[in-house]
Write a protein that holds these residues in place. Structure first.
Motif, PDB file in Angstrom:
ATOM      1  N   GLU A  39       6.908  11.654   4.849  1.00  0.00           N
ATOM      2  CA  GLU A  39       5.403  11.414   5.463  1.00  0.00           C
ATOM      3  C   GLU A  39       4.744  13.112   5.368  1.00  0.00           C
ATOM      4  O   GLU A  39       3.856  13.123   4.978  1.00  0.00           O
ATOM      5  CB  GLU A  39       5.700  10.919   6.779  1.00  0.00           C
ATOM      6  N   ARG A  40       5.409  13.710   5.948  1.00  0.00           N
ATOM      7  CA  ARG A  40       5.279  15.297   6.286  1.00  0.00           C
ATOM      8  C   ARG A  40       4.712  15.765   4.918  1.00  0.00           C
ATOM      9  O   ARG A  40       3.756  16.714   4.862  1.00  0.00           O
ATOM     10  CB  ARG A  40       6.133  16.023   7.074  1.00  0.00           C
ATOM     11  N   ALA A  41       5.563  15.746   3.685  1.00  0.00           N
ATOM     12  CA  ALA A  41       5.399  16.145   2.743  1.00  0.00           C
ATOM     13  C   ALA A  41       4.031  15.692   1.980  1.00  0.00           C
ATOM     14  O   ALA A  41       3.181  16.841   1.382  1.00  0.00           O
ATOM     15  CB  ALA A  41       6.488  16.016   1.597  1.00  0.00           C
ATOM     16  N   PHE A  42       3.664  14.634   2.174  1.00  0.00           N
ATOM     17  CA  PHE A  42       2.292  13.964   1.626  1.00  0.00           C
ATOM     18  C   PHE A  42       1.208  14.604   2.427  1.00  0.00           C
ATOM     19  O   PHE A  42       0.072  14.883   1.919  1.00  0.00           O
ATOM     20  CB  PHE A  42       2.394  12.366   1.458  1.00  0.00           C
ATOM     21  N   ARG A  43       1.404  14.735   3.809  1.00  0.00           N
ATOM     22  CA  ARG A  43       0.459  15.237   4.662  1.00  0.00           C
ATOM     23  C   ARG A  43       0.062  16.656   4.209  1.00  0.00           C
ATOM     24  O   ARG A  43      -0.982  17.263   4.401  1.00  0.00           O
ATOM     25  CB  ARG A  43       0.772  15.211   6.078  1.00  0.00           C
ATOM     26  N   GLN A  44       1.467  17.387   3.774  1.00  0.00           N
ATOM     27  CA  GLN A  44       1.150  18.788   3.417  1.00  0.00           C
ATOM     28  C   GLN A  44       0.377  19.014   2.311  1.00  0.00           C
ATOM     29  O   GLN A  44      -0.312  19.780   2.041  1.00  0.00           O
ATOM     30  CB  GLN A  44       2.561  19.458   3.354  1.00  0.00           C
ATOM     31  N   ALA A  45       0.682  18.047   1.209  1.00  0.00           N
ATOM     32  CA  ALA A  45      -0.235  18.198   0.089  1.00  0.00           C
ATOM     33  C   ALA A  45      -1.539  17.972   0.113  1.00  0.00           C
ATOM     34  O   ALA A  45      -2.338  18.579  -0.367  1.00  0.00           O
ATOM     35  CB  ALA A  45       0.423  16.959  -0.954  1.00  0.00           C
ATOM     36  N   VAL A  46      -1.946  17.187   1.224  1.00  0.00           N
ATOM     37  CA  VAL A  46      -3.353  17.080   1.493  1.00  0.00           C
ATOM     38  C   VAL A  46      -3.860  18.257   2.024  1.00  0.00           C
ATOM     39  O   VAL A  46      -5.053  18.565   1.614  1.00  0.00           O
ATOM     40  CB  VAL A  46      -3.433  15.777   2.514  1.00  0.00           C
ATOM     41  N   ARG A  47      -3.231  19.047   3.088  1.00  0.00           N
ATOM     42  CA  ARG A  47      -3.682  20.157   3.652  1.00  0.00           C
ATOM     43  C   ARG A  47      -3.585  21.318   2.533  1.00  0.00           C
ATOM     44  O   ARG A  47      -4.421  22.435   2.784  1.00  0.00           O
ATOM     45  CB  ARG A  47      -3.006  20.469   4.901  1.00  0.00           C
ATOM     46  N   ASP A  48      -2.981  21.298   1.591  1.00  0.00           N
ATOM     47  CA  ASP A  48      -2.445  22.440   0.927  1.00  0.00           C
ATOM     48  C   ASP A  48      -3.668  22.768  -0.118  1.00  0.00           C
ATOM     49  O   ASP A  48      -3.861  22.075  -1.070  1.00  0.00           O
ATOM     50  CB  ASP A  48      -1.242  22.216   0.242  1.00  0.00           C
ATOM     51  N   PRO A  49      -4.304  23.850  -0.111  1.00  0.00           N
ATOM     52  CA  PRO A  49      -5.461  24.229  -0.966  1.00  0.00           C
ATOM     53  C   PRO A  49      -4.882  24.655  -2.150  1.00  0.00           C
ATOM     54  O   PRO A  49      -5.702  24.537  -3.402  1.00  0.00           O
ATOM     55  CB  PRO A  49      -6.008  25.352  -0.227  1.00  0.00           C
ATOM     56  N   ASP A  50      -3.701  24.788  -2.269  1.00  0.00           N
ATOM     57  CA  ASP A  50      -3.235  25.173  -3.728  1.00  0.00           C
ATOM     58  C   ASP A  50      -2.875  23.819  -4.794  1.00  0.00           C
ATOM     59  O   ASP A  50      -2.574  24.119  -5.791  1.00  0.00           O
ATOM     60  CB  ASP A  50      -2.021  26.112  -3.712  1.00  0.00           C
ATOM     61  N   ALA A  51      -2.726  23.002  -3.957  1.00  0.00           N
ATOM     62  CA  ALA A  51      -2.069  21.601  -4.810  1.00  0.00           C
ATOM     63  C   ALA A  51      -3.374  20.953  -5.159  1.00  0.00           C
ATOM     64  O   ALA A  51      -4.319  20.370  -4.318  1.00  0.00           O
ATOM     65  CB  ALA A  51      -1.376  20.852  -3.465  1.00  0.00           C
ATOM     66  N   ARG A  52      -3.296  20.475  -6.654  1.00  0.00           N
ATOM     67  CA  ARG A  52      -4.552  19.699  -6.883  1.00  0.00           C
ATOM     68  C   ARG A  52      -4.113  18.429  -7.630  1.00  0.00           C
ATOM     69  O   ARG A  52      -4.834  17.434  -7.858  1.00  0.00           O
ATOM     70  CB  ARG A  52      -5.239  20.485  -7.988  1.00  0.00           C
ATOM     71  N   CYS A  53      -2.701  18.259  -7.689  1.00  0.00           N
ATOM     72  CA  CYS A  53      -2.170  17.093  -8.168  1.00  0.00           C
ATOM     73  C   CYS A  53      -0.761  16.978  -7.520  1.00  0.00           C
ATOM     74  O   CYS A  53      -0.184  18.046  -7.230  1.00  0.00           O
ATOM     75  CB  CYS A  53      -2.070  17.078  -9.704  1.00  0.00           C
ATOM     76  N   VAL A  54      -0.168  15.887  -7.423  1.00  0.00           N
ATOM     77  CA  VAL A  54       1.167  15.606  -6.800  1.00  0.00           C
ATOM     78  C   VAL A  54       2.121  14.930  -7.860  1.00  0.00           C
ATOM     79  O   VAL A  54       1.630  13.956  -8.120  1.00  0.00           O
ATOM     80  CB  VAL A  54       1.222  15.049  -5.414  1.00  0.00           C
ATOM     81  N   ILE A  55       3.330  15.465  -7.910  1.00  0.00           N
ATOM     82  CA  ILE A  55       4.180  14.906  -8.567  1.00  0.00           C
ATOM     83  C   ILE A  55       5.353  14.228  -7.535  1.00  0.00           C
ATOM     84  O   ILE A  55       5.882  15.148  -6.672  1.00  0.00           O
ATOM     85  CB  ILE A  55       5.010  15.180  -9.672  1.00  0.00           C
ATOM     86  N   VAL A  56       5.813  12.983  -7.529  1.00  0.00           N
ATOM     87  CA  VAL A  56       6.697  12.521  -6.722  1.00  0.00           C
ATOM     88  C   VAL A  56       7.865  12.157  -7.379  1.00  0.00           C
ATOM     89  O   VAL A  56       7.746  11.256  -8.595  1.00  0.00           O
ATOM     90  CB  VAL A  56       6.411  11.429  -5.580  1.00  0.00           C
ATOM     91  N   THR A  57       9.135  12.653  -7.207  1.00  0.00           N
ATOM     92  CA  THR A  57      10.283  12.080  -8.050  1.00  0.00           C
ATOM     93  C   THR A  57      11.374  12.189  -7.253  1.00  0.00           C
ATOM     94  O   THR A  57      11.535  12.332  -6.125  1.00  0.00           O
ATOM     95  CB  THR A  57      10.409  13.103  -9.364  1.00  0.00           C
ATOM     96  N   GLY A  58      12.825  11.964  -8.019  1.00  0.00           N
ATOM     97  CA  GLY A  58      13.933  11.866  -7.037  1.00  0.00           C
ATOM     98  C   GLY A  58      14.977  12.764  -7.721  1.00  0.00           C
ATOM     99  O   GLY A  58      14.858  13.239  -9.043  1.00  0.00           O
ATOM    100  N   ALA A  59      15.766  13.464  -6.990  1.00  0.00           N
ATOM    101  CA  ALA A  59      16.969  14.306  -7.644  1.00  0.00           C
ATOM    102  C   ALA A  59      17.848  13.225  -8.413  1.00  0.00           C
ATOM    103  O   ALA A  59      18.372  12.181  -7.882  1.00  0.00           O
ATOM    104  CB  ALA A  59      17.737  14.983  -6.537  1.00  0.00           C
ATOM    105  N   ASP A  60      18.303  13.726  -9.606  1.00  0.00           N
ATOM    106  CA  ASP A  60      19.087  12.652 -10.430  1.00  0.00           C
ATOM    107  C   ASP A  60      20.583  12.222  -9.714  1.00  0.00           C
ATOM    108  O   ASP A  60      20.879  13.051  -8.884  1.00  0.00           O
ATOM    109  CB  ASP A  60      19.288  13.431 -11.646  1.00  0.00           C
ATOM    110  N   PRO A  61      20.837  11.212  -9.824  1.00  0.00           N
ATOM    111  CA  PRO A  61      20.640  10.171 -11.046  1.00  0.00           C
ATOM    112  C   PRO A  61      19.678   9.139 -10.604  1.00  0.00           C
ATOM    113  O   PRO A  61      19.441   8.142 -11.246  1.00  0.00           O
ATOM    114  CB  PRO A  61      21.750   9.530 -10.902  1.00  0.00           C
TER     115      PRO A  61
END
Length: 209
Positions: A39-61
């Motif tokens: 939740e906090r990571a998505f909120r941070q992306a919204v506030r972050d002026p350097d972020a213009r696109c977001v990729i969400v993924t998982g650590a393998d596997p």
């Protein structure tokens, strides 16, 4: 930027924020800490002026295998159990993902089941590794899905296919996900993040407003 040992990490490079579920030994199952950090990571992306696109993924596997049932069931219980009805409001992590005003790409590198599939559905675009699997497993446990399954899934694959996936809990592979329009493309596993980053870069070079 977050530490390597955290359950969810956040990094920005070239105007692309990458949110990574980072519990690979548990196949990135979400416990209370991971839900909170996601939740906090998505909120941070919204506030972050350097972020213009977001990729969400998982650590393998895996991308995300849903709830860490063992930890969550062992956690604090509400004083009054909620009634066994359909959930009317999204969970906080779901709301944060839905309210993210930056384009979100899900790079699905493995199993995306249960709430992991919900997380993939919250993205605007999904790219799957050849190793990806998808399933709305809630019915197998007598549970209901989050808003991803109820609202996003029918809009993406159509009401009939969505109902089939929700009512059976069937697991589908990446090629089937591509056939029904759940994902944009299927990439060789080793190329998945490169493909996601290339698309994110094309998005991020546009005017952010």
């Amino acid at each position: 930027m977050s530490g390597e040992n955290e359950s969810v990490t956040y990094r920005v490079e070239d105007h692309v924020a990458v949110i990574t579920l980072n519990r690979p030994e548990q196949r990135n199952a979400l416990n209370f800490d991971a839900y909170d950090r996601l939740e906090r990571a998505f909120r941070q992306a919204v506030r972050d002026p350097d972020a213009r696109c977001v990729i969400v993924t998982g650590a393998d596997p895996a991308f995300c295998s849903g709830d860490d049932v063992r930890e969550i069931m062992a956690g604090p219980k509400p004083a009054i159990p909620p009634p066994p009805t359909v959930r009317h409001a999204p969970t906080p992590a779901a709301m944060a993902a839905l309210e993210c005003d930056k384009p979100v790409i899900a790079a699905v590198n493995g199993a995306a089941v249960g709430w992991g599939m919900e997380l993939a559905l919250y993205a605007d675009i999904r790219i799957a590794s050849e190793k990806a699997k998808f399933a709305e497993l809630f019915i197998k446990r007598g549970l209901t899905c989050d808003v991803g399954g109820f609202y996003r899934l029918p809009a993406i694959v159509g009401p009939a296919k969505a109902a089939e996936l929700l009512f059976t809990g069937d697991v589908i592979d990446a090629e089937e996900a591509l056939r029904i329009g759940l994902v944009r493309e299927v990439a060789p596993h080793a190329e998945l993040m490169d493909r996601a980053r290339a698309l994110a870069a094309r998005i991020a070079c546009n005017p952010p407003l």
